[in-house]
Design an enzyme around this catalytic site. Structure first.
Site, short mmCIF file in Angstrom:
data_model
loop_
_atom_site.label_atom_id
_atom_site.label_comp_id
_atom_site.label_asym_id
_atom_site.label_seq_id
_atom_site.Cartn_x
_atom_site.Cartn_y
_atom_site.Cartn_z
N GLU A 1 0.83 -1.19 0.00
CA GLU A 1 0.00 0.00 0.00
C GLU A 1 0.87 1.25 0.00
O GLU A 1 1.93 1.28 0.62
CB GLU A 1 -0.89 0.04 1.24
CG GLU A 1 -1.90 -1.08 1.33
CD GLU A 1 -2.69 -1.04 2.62
OE1 GLU A 1 -2.75 0.04 3.26
OE2 GLU A 1 -3.25 -2.08 3.01
N SER B 1 9.07 5.54 16.65
CA SER B 1 7.87 4.98 17.28
C SER B 1 8.12 4.83 18.78
O SER B 1 8.88 3.97 19.20
CB SER B 1 7.54 3.62 16.66
OG SER B 1 7.20 3.77 15.29
N CYS C 1 -2.78 1.14 8.29
CA CYS C 1 -1.75 0.53 7.46
C CYS C 1 -1.97 -0.98 7.36
O CYS C 1 -2.08 -1.68 8.36
CB CYS C 1 -0.38 0.83 8.07
SG CYS C 1 0.98 0.21 7.08
#
EC number: 2.1.1.-
Length: 346
Positions: free
Chosen positions: A91, A206, A325
């Site tokens: 994607e 993150s 996601c």
């Protein structure tokens, strides 16, 4: 095919470095390979052998990746499902204001509990030109001025290919270094290699919790850096490149949205060259996680911002079309057999 393979392919046709540069730049802009200028048409610039060979090169580049489907969203974003040459799917997401999020792996080995991509495990690496091809496909639809490596996969687990793609986009691709964003859970190799690159991207880390044990639970296969070590390494890079670190924090109701966690953020980030991105969780089928209420999110942003930490809310683009996601790919590949790569090969 990698970047050096493309240049060698063109050189074999008789292209000099100047010719290669113009051809590669044309491809990266989503234009025909023989696109030149009004003052200098291709027949006056490119050698005959190169002109004759370009259709085959163009076909090879087109075969790297193709658009399987496009899913526009009400927020101005558009999620692209991209099919690679071996029929694997990744994607990428066209974002408002000229941004693009690209994938660096098919699947992911980190296994973040709040991420659909991690549920499939790692299937294979995405090559450098496969990443760049995602940009090319996007540029044929709208202008792309910023590329974030935040799609499917952990970029640090495919470091050579990601750095090669960043170098190509930051040179021939014409994208400013600050507008190339490398996102990672915090692999030490990233902090060793990024400062040495010709193109030094912005960095997104993150974080998701200031408590080491909770962070290990949320990111079970991330490198064993403590939140404090992660921030120290990030700060060193930020000072070296002179642009702030983006810290990513997926907001999970009742898990990491307490004032105690917000105070932990203040302890770690106040006075740092940093931006905190709070990302409300995007729900998936069959999970028990929820995002905090809109009122709670506003309260947390104000709490941090008023105490000296620049804080923004980053909603997942395209929430009305499988915005999290990996969700679009999961729906497209539902029912197909897939072979995982063991985590140690990541």
């Amino acid at each position: 095919m990698r970047s050096q393979d493309l240049h060698q392919r063109l050189a074999d046709l008789g292209a000099k470095p100047l010719h290669c540069g113009r051809i590669v730049r044309a491809w990266l802009q989503g234009r025909a390979l023989d696109a030149c200028t009004a003052r200098q048409p291709a027949e006056d610039f490119l050698p005959l052998g190169v002109r004759h060979g370009l259709p085959q090169v163009a076909a090879e580049l087109e075969g790297i990746a193709r658009l399987h489907s496009e899913h526009p969203a009400s927020d101005g974003s558009s999620r692209l499902l991209v099919e690679l040459a071996d029929r694997q799917m990744v994607e990428s997401v066209l974002l408002p204001r000229g941004g693009l999020c690209v994938s660096t792996q098919v699947g992911c080995a980190v296994g973040c509990v709040f991420c659909m991509t991690g549920r499939s495990g790692l299937l294979r690496q995405v090559g450098s030109l496969e990443m760049v091809a995602q940009v090319v496909l996007a540029r044929r639809r709208r202008a792309v001025k910023k590329v974030v490596f935040m799609g499917m996969g952990e970029p640090a687990h495919n470091l050579d290919n990601v750095l090669e793609a960043i170098d190509l986009l930051g040179t021939d691709g014409g994208i400013g270094h600050k507008n190339l964003v490398f996102s990672t859970v915090g692999d030490p190799r990233v902090f060793e290699r990024l400062p040495l690159q010709r193109v030094k991207p912005a960095l997104a880390l993150s974080l998701h919790s200031t408590r080491a044990e909770l962070r290990r639970q949320l990111l079970p296969k991330a490198p064993p850096l403590s939140p404090e070590e992660l921030v120290e390494a990030g700060e060193a890079y930020a000072r070296r490149v002179d642009y702030p670190i983006q810290y990513q924090w997926t907001l999970l109701e009742g898990i990491n949205d307490s004032l105690e966690e917000m105070d932990g953020i203040l302890r770690l980030l106040k006075g740092r060259f940093a931006v905190m991105n709070l990302i409300p969780y995007n729900s998936m089928d069959g999970d028990a996680y929820r995002r905090p209420s809109g009122e709670r999110i506003v309260e947390l942003v104000r709490y941090l911002h008023s105490r000296g930490v620049l804080t923004k809310v980053r909603n997942s683009a395209g929430q009305d079309i499988d915005g999290g996601c990996g969700q679009l790919r999961a729906r497209a590949t539902q029912g197909t057999a897939e072979r995982r790569i063991p985590a140690r090969q990541a």
